[in-house]
Enzyme design. Sequence first.
Site, PDB file in Angstrom:
ATOM      1  NE  ARG A   1      -3.764   0.203   2.379  1.00  0.00           N
ATOM      2  CZ  ARG A   1      -4.512   0.605   3.399  1.00  0.00           C
ATOM      3  NH1 ARG A   1      -4.489  -0.078   4.547  1.00  0.00           N
ATOM      4  NH2 ARG A   1      -5.264   1.679   3.289  1.00  0.00           N
TER       5      ARG A   1
ATOM      6  CB  CYS B   1      -2.252   3.361   9.944  1.00  0.00           C
ATOM      7  SG  CYS B   1      -3.655   3.970  10.919  1.00  0.00           S
TER       8      CYS B   1
END
Length: 290
Positions: free
Chosen positions: A189, A248
């Site tokens: 990611r 995050c």
Amino acid sequence: MTNVADNQPGQASPIIKPEELLRLKGTPELVLIDVRTGPNVQARYAASHLEDALWVDLEEELAHKAATPADGGRHPLPSAQAFAELLGHLGISPTSHVVVYDDKNGANAAARFWWMLKALGHPAVQVLDGGLDAALAAGFPASSTAPQPAAGPIYPQSSWQLPFASVEEVEQAAQAPDQLVIDVRDAIRYRGEQEPIDLIAGHIPGAVNIPFTSNLDANGFFLAPEVLREKYTEALRNYQPEKVVVHCGSGVTACHTLLAMAYAGLPIPKLYVGSWSEWSNSGRAVATEV
């Protein structure tokens, strides 16, 4: 706001082993919190949970969502006052010994609940190492009976005591030579090769990637404190703790790394609550190069 290192006198270790929790069972100060998430989570909790555990909803009780992720991300913090009211409803007072678990090795809402309670200054809150499955394997009984919380007065704290960063502060920090932004998402990611949740793939320009999964061993338990201390001392060797920001996807799993650093006896850096879900919806620059 002041950074607080754990493992100090009067502070509970941030992590509790299943065997330790089993020995605590039945003590009057213990409040056990189940913060599992995902599909049909209320039905799963109703079917089976650790005996005497109260369920807390990440989406409705540990976040206060705005109309768009551009305003605080997918899981913005509720007010400290609202969280204090929730704690009172759960029967959590300053003398409570709170143990919180999920079924994702503390990587989901357990770490978020821990951070929020620590951010109110609560000394005795711990995340269950290995989560639900580890407790069951250690012989902690399960139940399908939902306990009634011993509701009490509102928790006597109305402001956050741990540091967190705004999107503007993160934008500045990511480009400053004396500041560090850590992205704890999976490398795939971070590199922008895959984005299963948010609309745009990539990372904040200037952020470094230290996946939260590297806090765990092959069996899903936290690495030993001394191992985590060496790991993060090396990663943060040129930066003061107050100059470090951790994020995050939506401000939840970032708390796993803050938890790991506290377990290592290190100061708790700033949390960027909005995280990638806010940044990627804000029109700011996106990077995919490493």
